[in-house]
Design a protein around this motif. Structure first.
Motif, short mmCIF file in Angstrom:
data_model
loop_
_atom_site.label_atom_id
_atom_site.label_comp_id
_atom_site.label_asym_id
_atom_site.label_seq_id
_atom_site.Cartn_x
_atom_site.Cartn_y
_atom_site.Cartn_z
N SER A 274 0.83 -1.20 0.00
CA SER A 274 0.00 0.00 0.00
C SER A 274 0.88 1.25 0.00
O SER A 274 2.08 1.20 0.31
N SER A 275 0.26 2.39 -0.31
CA SER A 275 0.99 3.67 -0.23
C SER A 275 1.48 3.93 1.19
O SER A 275 2.57 4.47 1.39
N ALA A 276 0.68 3.53 2.19
CA ALA A 276 1.10 3.72 3.59
C ALA A 276 2.35 2.92 3.89
O ALA A 276 3.26 3.39 4.59
N GLU A 277 2.43 1.71 3.34
CA GLU A 277 3.62 0.89 3.58
C GLU A 277 4.84 1.46 2.88
O GLU A 277 5.96 1.40 3.41
N VAL A 278 4.65 2.07 1.72
CA VAL A 278 5.76 2.77 1.07
C VAL A 278 6.22 3.93 1.94
O VAL A 278 7.42 4.15 2.12
N ALA A 279 5.26 4.67 2.52
CA ALA A 279 5.60 5.82 3.35
C ALA A 279 6.39 5.40 4.59
O ALA A 279 7.37 6.06 4.97
N LEU A 280 6.00 4.30 5.22
CA LEU A 280 6.73 3.81 6.39
C LEU A 280 8.12 3.31 5.99
O LEU A 280 9.11 3.57 6.67
N ARG A 281 8.18 2.60 4.87
CA ARG A 281 9.46 2.06 4.41
C ARG A 281 10.43 3.19 4.05
O ARG A 281 11.65 3.07 4.25
N TRP A 282 9.90 4.31 3.54
CA TRP A 282 10.74 5.46 3.22
C TRP A 282 11.48 5.95 4.46
O TRP A 282 12.67 6.28 4.40
N CYS A 283 10.79 5.97 5.59
CA CYS A 283 11.46 6.36 6.84
C CYS A 283 12.45 5.30 7.28
O CYS A 283 13.61 5.61 7.61
N LEU A 284 12.01 4.06 7.31
CA LEU A 284 12.89 2.98 7.77
C LEU A 284 14.17 2.90 6.94
O LEU A 284 15.26 2.68 7.49
N ASP A 285 14.05 3.11 5.64
CA ASP A 285 15.22 3.00 4.77
C ASP A 285 16.19 4.15 4.95
O ASP A 285 17.31 4.11 4.41
N GLN A 286 15.80 5.17 5.68
CA GLN A 286 16.72 6.25 6.05
C GLN A 286 17.31 6.02 7.44
O GLN A 286 17.99 6.89 7.98
N GLY A 287 17.05 4.85 8.02
CA GLY A 287 17.55 4.56 9.36
C GLY A 287 16.80 5.30 10.45
O GLY A 287 17.35 5.58 11.52
N ILE A 288 15.53 5.60 10.20
CA ILE A 288 14.71 6.37 11.13
C ILE A 288 13.74 5.44 11.85
O ILE A 288 13.00 4.68 11.21
N VAL A 289 13.74 5.48 13.18
CA VAL A 289 12.76 4.75 13.98
C VAL A 289 11.38 5.34 13.66
O VAL A 289 11.21 6.56 13.62
N THR A 290 10.39 4.49 13.45
CA THR A 290 9.13 4.92 12.86
C THR A 290 7.94 4.45 13.69
O THR A 290 7.85 3.27 14.03
N LEU A 291 7.02 5.38 13.98
CA LEU A 291 5.84 5.08 14.80
C LEU A 291 4.58 5.12 13.95
O LEU A 291 4.42 5.98 13.09
N THR A 292 3.67 4.21 14.24
CA THR A 292 2.33 4.26 13.66
C THR A 292 1.31 4.27 14.80
O THR A 292 1.57 3.71 15.87
N THR A 293 0.16 4.89 14.56
CA THR A 293 -0.88 4.96 15.59
C THR A 293 -2.14 4.21 15.17
O THR A 293 -3.17 4.34 15.81
#
Length: 314
Positions: A245-264
């Motif tokens: 999904s687009s949401a999964e792309v958005a989360l992966r974009w953060c993760l692939d920059q080495g950024i800890v990522t939160l979802t609510t």
């Protein structure tokens, strides 16, 4: 996927995650580790109405997250839902030792960090937290006040009741003030981060230079709050390419920059998909940059708007 990545750890200095069969932990500069994907009991799950009455929906949503593998749980005293997290922890079969619990102090006027932390610890029903953050720098009227509050945070770490300490919503000037006197530098800065708020001016480079991990809240903003926008067609193209999904792309974009990522999200199917699908694909460096470049064409800040000018992108 290659088995030689099994011991690999991304870190706060910008070492990026490799593709693995799971979302890895990130190594903090104090030697502790933080799961890179977390569940936030944030603004979306703030207590409504009577804050003394247990909100069963928040408890149930948190139990859903834990049941689906979200062991990194992020809350704050200002959200009013530490008791809900406590109830979820008590009802979950997952032992406390496997959970990574974050809470935050608002630095109320005239109140010590020790007082705020003791109250949070009581509400959470635990004897330590993994990460304790100062929620924002905006309580302070001077660099000295930032330094004094940080010294109180350091005392908590020294007491052993907090494993790691950090900050949230700090800009470079706030961190520079803290680092002038810090014995234990902050290990995390939790910030709003998404393509339409990339903190131009070098904040992320500064954090990595200092070994302060970047943690993103609001990573889905371009999908949920700020659409339509220039990243939409890129998200859609990559979602089709990777079968996500687009949401999964958005989360992966953060993760692939080495950024800890939160979802609510409280949607169980969505949470299951995040855990199942995010390890299955990785954006190329060019795809990461394509999203970043498109995102810089628009500015959107979802939080703390009153503290910034309309076009302040820091």
């Amino acid at each position: 996927m290659n088995s030689d990545t099994s011991g690999f750890k991304p870190d706060a200095f910008g070492t990026l995650p490799k593709q693995q069969e799971y979302i890895p932990n990130l190594k903090l500069s104090d030697g502790n580790e933080i799961p890179m994907l977390g569940y936030g009991l944030g603004t979306a799950n703030s207590k409504r109405g009577n804050k003394d009455e247990l909100d069963q929906k928040i408890v149930n949503d948190t139990l859903t997250a834990i049941r689906n593998g979200f062991y990194h749980l992020d809350c704050a005293e200002s959200y009013g839902n530490e008791r809900e997290l406590s109830a979820a922890i008590a009802q979950s079969p997952v032992p406390r030792s496997k959970l990574f619990i974050t809470t935050k102090t608002s630095c109320r006027p005239g109140e010590s960090v020790e007082t705020a932390f003791s109250r949070s610890l009581s509400k959470l029903g635990v004897d330590y937290v993994d990460l304790y953050l100062i929620h924002s720098p905006f309580f302070a009227e001077s660099p000295r006040q930032l330094q004094e509050k940080w010294a109180e945070m350091e005392a908590l770490k020294d007491s052993g009741r907090v494993r790691s300490i950090g900050v949230s919503n700090y800009l470079r000037e706030h961190l520079e003030a803290v680092l002038e006197t810090a014995k234990h530098p902050p290990v995390v800065n939790q910030i709003e981060y998404h393509p339409y708020l990339q903190h131009t001016g070098g904040l992320l480079d500064f954090l990595r230079e200092k070994g302060i991990a970047v943690e993103a809240y609001g990573p889905l903003t371009a999908v949920t709050k700020a659409a339509p926008g220039p990243v939409d067609p890129i998200y859609e193209r990559l979602a089709a390419k990777y079968g996500v999904s687009s949401a999964e792309v958005a989360l992966r974009w953060c993760l692939d920059q080495g950024i800890v990522t939160l979802t609510t999200s409280g949607n169980e199917e969505r949470l299951k998909n995040y855990q199942a699908k995010l390890p299955m694909f990785k954006l190329t460096p060019k795809e990461v940059e394509d999203i970043a470049e498109a995102g810089r064409k628009k500015h959107y800040r979802g939080f703390w708007k009153g503290k910034f000018d309309e076009d302040d992108r820091r």
